[in-house]
Scaffold this motif. Structure first.
Motif, PDB file in Angstrom:
ATOM      1  N   THR A 124       0.845  -1.201   0.000  1.00  0.00           N
ATOM      2  CA  THR A 124       0.000   0.000   0.000  1.00  0.00           C
ATOM      3  C   THR A 124       0.874   1.241   0.000  1.00  0.00           C
ATOM      4  O   THR A 124       2.057   1.198   0.360  1.00  0.00           O
ATOM      5  N   ILE A 125       0.295   2.343  -0.384  1.00  0.00           N
ATOM      6  CA  ILE A 125       1.019   3.608  -0.369  1.00  0.00           C
ATOM      7  C   ILE A 125       1.455   3.935   1.056  1.00  0.00           C
ATOM      8  O   ILE A 125       2.589   4.361   1.286  1.00  0.00           O
ATOM      9  N   ALA A 126       0.573   3.700   2.025  1.00  0.00           N
ATOM     10  CA  ALA A 126       0.923   3.969   3.425  1.00  0.00           C
ATOM     11  C   ALA A 126       2.129   3.142   3.860  1.00  0.00           C
ATOM     12  O   ALA A 126       3.028   3.652   4.532  1.00  0.00           O
ATOM     13  N   GLU A 127       2.156   1.874   3.478  1.00  0.00           N
ATOM     14  CA  GLU A 127       3.276   0.988   3.815  1.00  0.00           C
ATOM     15  C   GLU A 127       4.582   1.512   3.211  1.00  0.00           C
ATOM     16  O   GLU A 127       5.616   1.546   3.877  1.00  0.00           O
ATOM     17  N   LEU A 128       4.522   1.922   1.945  1.00  0.00           N
ATOM     18  CA  LEU A 128       5.719   2.415   1.251  1.00  0.00           C
ATOM     19  C   LEU A 128       6.212   3.729   1.850  1.00  0.00           C
ATOM     20  O   LEU A 128       7.415   3.922   2.030  1.00  0.00           O
ATOM     21  N   LYS A 129       5.275   4.615   2.178  1.00  0.00           N
ATOM     22  CA  LYS A 129       5.652   5.884   2.807  1.00  0.00           C
ATOM     23  C   LYS A 129       6.283   5.658   4.169  1.00  0.00           C
ATOM     24  O   LYS A 129       7.311   6.241   4.494  1.00  0.00           O
ATOM     25  N   LYS A 130       5.661   4.806   4.970  1.00  0.00           N
ATOM     26  CA  LYS A 130       6.167   4.519   6.312  1.00  0.00           C
ATOM     27  C   LYS A 130       7.575   3.931   6.251  1.00  0.00           C
ATOM     28  O   LYS A 130       8.427   4.236   7.093  1.00  0.00           O
ATOM     29  N   ALA A 131       7.843   3.107   5.248  1.00  0.00           N
ATOM     30  CA  ALA A 131       9.158   2.490   5.109  1.00  0.00           C
ATOM     31  C   ALA A 131      10.217   3.486   4.642  1.00  0.00           C
ATOM     32  O   ALA A 131      11.409   3.242   4.813  1.00  0.00           O
ATOM     33  N   GLY A 132       9.786   4.607   4.052  1.00  0.00           N
ATOM     34  CA  GLY A 132      10.733   5.644   3.657  1.00  0.00           C
ATOM     35  C   GLY A 132      11.053   5.733   2.181  1.00  0.00           C
ATOM     36  O   GLY A 132      12.139   6.191   1.798  1.00  0.00           O
ATOM     37  N   ALA A 133      10.120   5.329   1.319  1.00  0.00           N
ATOM     38  CA  ALA A 133      10.344   5.478  -0.121  1.00  0.00           C
ATOM     39  C   ALA A 133      10.569   6.949  -0.448  1.00  0.00           C
ATOM     40  O   ALA A 133       9.864   7.813   0.067  1.00  0.00           O
ATOM     41  N   VAL A 134      11.562   7.239  -1.293  1.00  0.00           N
ATOM     42  CA  VAL A 134      11.855   8.628  -1.656  1.00  0.00           C
ATOM     43  C   VAL A 134      10.800   9.188  -2.605  1.00  0.00           C
ATOM     44  O   VAL A 134      10.651  10.402  -2.741  1.00  0.00           O
ATOM     45  N   GLN A 135      10.066   8.296  -3.241  1.00  0.00           N
ATOM     46  CA  GLN A 135       9.003   8.678  -4.159  1.00  0.00           C
ATOM     47  C   GLN A 135       8.113   7.461  -4.355  1.00  0.00           C
ATOM     48  O   GLN A 135       8.560   6.322  -4.209  1.00  0.00           O
ATOM     49  N   ILE A 136       6.855   7.701  -4.684  1.00  0.00           N
ATOM     50  CA  ILE A 136       5.942   6.602  -5.000  1.00  0.00           C
ATOM     51  C   ILE A 136       5.317   6.904  -6.351  1.00  0.00           C
ATOM     52  O   ILE A 136       4.826   8.007  -6.585  1.00  0.00           O
ATOM     53  N   VAL A 137       5.359   5.909  -7.246  1.00  0.00           N
ATOM     54  CA  VAL A 137       4.764   6.072  -8.568  1.00  0.00           C
ATOM     55  C   VAL A 137       3.542   5.166  -8.682  1.00  0.00           C
ATOM     56  O   VAL A 137       3.462   4.123  -8.041  1.00  0.00           O
ATOM     57  N   GLN A 138       2.608   5.588  -9.532  1.00  0.00           N
ATOM     58  CA  GLN A 138       1.331   4.895  -9.665  1.00  0.00           C
ATOM     59  C   GLN A 138       1.297   3.873 -10.804  1.00  0.00           C
ATOM     60  O   GLN A 138       0.473   2.983 -10.798  1.00  0.00           O
ATOM     61  N   GLN A 139       2.189   4.042 -11.789  1.00  0.00           N
ATOM     62  CA  GLN A 139       2.203   3.124 -12.930  1.00  0.00           C
ATOM     63  C   GLN A 139       3.619   2.987 -13.467  1.00  0.00           C
ATOM     64  O   GLN A 139       4.446   3.877 -13.277  1.00  0.00           O
ATOM     65  N   PRO A 140       3.915   1.870 -14.134  1.00  0.00           N
ATOM     66  CA  PRO A 140       5.286   1.620 -14.589  1.00  0.00           C
ATOM     67  C   PRO A 140       5.891   2.740 -15.431  1.00  0.00           C
ATOM     68  O   PRO A 140       7.064   3.083 -15.243  1.00  0.00           O
ATOM     69  N   THR A 141       5.119   3.321 -16.331  1.00  0.00           N
ATOM     70  CA  THR A 141       5.693   4.335 -17.226  1.00  0.00           C
ATOM     71  C   THR A 141       6.223   5.557 -16.482  1.00  0.00           C
ATOM     72  O   THR A 141       7.095   6.252 -16.992  1.00  0.00           O
ATOM     73  N   GLU A 142       5.736   5.814 -15.268  1.00  0.00           N
ATOM     74  CA  GLU A 142       6.262   6.928 -14.475  1.00  0.00           C
ATOM     75  C   GLU A 142       7.731   6.704 -14.093  1.00  0.00           C
ATOM     76  O   GLU A 142       8.445   7.652 -13.785  1.00  0.00           O
ATOM     77  N   LEU A 143       8.160   5.457 -14.106  1.00  0.00           N
ATOM     78  CA  LEU A 143       9.556   5.154 -13.766  1.00  0.00           C
ATOM     79  C   LEU A 143      10.529   5.695 -14.814  1.00  0.00           C
ATOM     80  O   LEU A 143      11.692   5.936 -14.511  1.00  0.00           O
ATOM     81  N   ILE A 144      10.059   5.900 -16.034  1.00  0.00           N
ATOM     82  CA  ILE A 144      10.940   6.371 -17.114  1.00  0.00           C
ATOM     83  C   ILE A 144      11.579   7.699 -16.748  1.00  0.00           C
ATOM     84  O   ILE A 144      12.758   7.919 -17.008  1.00  0.00           O
ATOM     85  N   THR A 145      10.828   8.578 -16.121  1.00  0.00           N
ATOM     86  CA  THR A 145      11.394   9.868 -15.707  1.00  0.00           C
ATOM     87  C   THR A 145      11.833   9.862 -14.248  1.00  0.00           C
ATOM     88  O   THR A 145      12.760  10.565 -13.880  1.00  0.00           O
ATOM     89  N   SER A 146      11.178   9.054 -13.415  1.00  0.00           N
ATOM     90  CA  SER A 146      11.493   9.038 -11.986  1.00  0.00           C
ATOM     91  C   SER A 146      12.856   8.449 -11.675  1.00  0.00           C
ATOM     92  O   SER A 146      13.586   8.975 -10.840  1.00  0.00           O
ATOM     93  N   LEU A 147      13.212   7.353 -12.324  1.00  0.00           N
ATOM     94  CA  LEU A 147      14.472   6.705 -11.979  1.00  0.00           C
ATOM     95  C   LEU A 147      15.689   7.569 -12.269  1.00  0.00           C
ATOM     96  O   LEU A 147      16.512   7.776 -11.392  1.00  0.00           O
ATOM     97  N   PRO A 148      15.824   8.093 -13.501  1.00  0.00           N
ATOM     98  CA  PRO A 148      17.005   8.941 -13.731  1.00  0.00           C
ATOM     99  C   PRO A 148      17.078  10.137 -12.789  1.00  0.00           C
ATOM    100  O   PRO A 148      18.151  10.515 -12.334  1.00  0.00           O
ATOM    101  N   ALA A 149      15.945  10.717 -12.443  1.00  0.00           N
ATOM    102  CA  ALA A 149      15.923  11.870 -11.549  1.00  0.00           C
ATOM    103  C   ALA A 149      16.389  11.501 -10.141  1.00  0.00           C
ATOM    104  O   ALA A 149      16.937  12.331  -9.421  1.00  0.00           O
ATOM    105  N   ASN A 150      16.150  10.249  -9.733  1.00  0.00           N
ATOM    106  CA  ASN A 150      16.528   9.812  -8.388  1.00  0.00           C
ATOM    107  C   ASN A 150      17.945   9.237  -8.311  1.00  0.00           C
ATOM    108  O   ASN A 150      18.409   8.911  -7.239  1.00  0.00           O
ATOM    109  N   LEU A 151      18.614   9.108  -9.447  1.00  0.00           N
ATOM    110  CA  LEU A 151      19.963   8.537  -9.460  1.00  0.00           C
ATOM    111  C   LEU A 151      21.009   9.634  -9.422  1.00  0.00           C
ATOM    112  O   LEU A 151      21.747   9.839 -10.371  1.00  0.00           O
ATOM    113  N   LYS A 152      21.083  10.317  -8.340  1.00  0.00           N
ATOM    114  CA  LYS A 152      22.053  11.399  -8.154  1.00  0.00           C
ATOM    115  C   LYS A 152      22.854  11.145  -6.896  1.00  0.00           C
ATOM    116  O   LYS A 152      22.339  10.681  -5.900  1.00  0.00           O
ATOM    117  N   PHE A 153      24.137  11.462  -6.964  1.00  0.00           N
ATOM    118  CA  PHE A 153      24.973  11.370  -5.750  1.00  0.00           C
ATOM    119  C   PHE A 153      24.715  12.580  -4.899  1.00  0.00           C
ATOM    120  O   PHE A 153      24.472  13.640  -5.313  1.00  0.00           O
TER     121      PHE A 153
END
Length: 168
Positions: free
Chosen positions: A139-168
């Motif tokens: 669930t979204i609540a479970e993912l938020k509580k665990a500390g996800a840096v972002q939550i996406v609703q569908q696979p295609t959102e990963l196309i832009t989300s992943l590169p944006a989150n891959l920063k040192f």
């Protein structure tokens, strides 16, 4: 064990029953979420190295990925041991995958994508950030509580989300 109040012996028996079903039939019942193949192709086209770290026994995971014709998208498929006594915790599977791939959070930007708290917490234990996906089993609540840096609703959102989150 926790969910069903099983002792160690009953848990091992349950694992055997599950594997007896899953090996010949269950793994072939897996289906891709809509947009997943396109998402993997787009991420691969961005020169991102993709790998799978799953709590499923490794041989089953590899067969499922082969059956779904996804092997070409991944550098490796890493999972729990067949007897489910080693590499059972997600953190251990991630550590194993990183070791096999020769990667480290200190030398490369790494990110876990997962649908359960174990994915997010396993990433944290390996000094990685994690993106949660709400289209899986958690669930979204479970993912938020665990500390996800972002939550996406569908696979295609990963196309832009992943590169944006891959920063040192």
């Amino acid at each position: 064990m926790r969910e069903f109040g099983l002792n160690a012996a009953a848990t091992q028996e349950a694992i055997k029953v599950f594997q007896a079903y899953y090996a010949p039939k269950g793994l072939y019942e897996n289906q891709l979420y809509p947009g997943m193949r396109e998402t993997l192709a787009a991420l691969q086209a961005q020169d991102l190295q993709l790998a799978i770290a799953t709590s499923k026994p490794e041989p089953f995971a590899k067969k499922a990925i082969d059956h779904l014709e996804l092997s070409d998208y991944f550098s490796g498929v890493f999972g729990a041991s067949v007897d489910e006594t080693t590499r059972v915790k997600k953190a251990d599977v991630i550590t194993y995958a990183l070791s096999e791939l020769g990667l480290s959070p200190q030398t490369a930007p790494l990110l876990m994508v997962g649908d359960r708290q174990n994915d997010i917490l396993g990433a944290k234990q390996n000094a990685m950030n994690a993106v949660g996906v709400s289209y899986g089993f958690g669930t979204i609540a479970e993912l938020k509580k665990a500390g996800a840096v972002q939550i996406v609703q569908q696979p295609t959102e990963l196309i832009t989300s992943l590169p944006a989150n891959l920063k040192f």
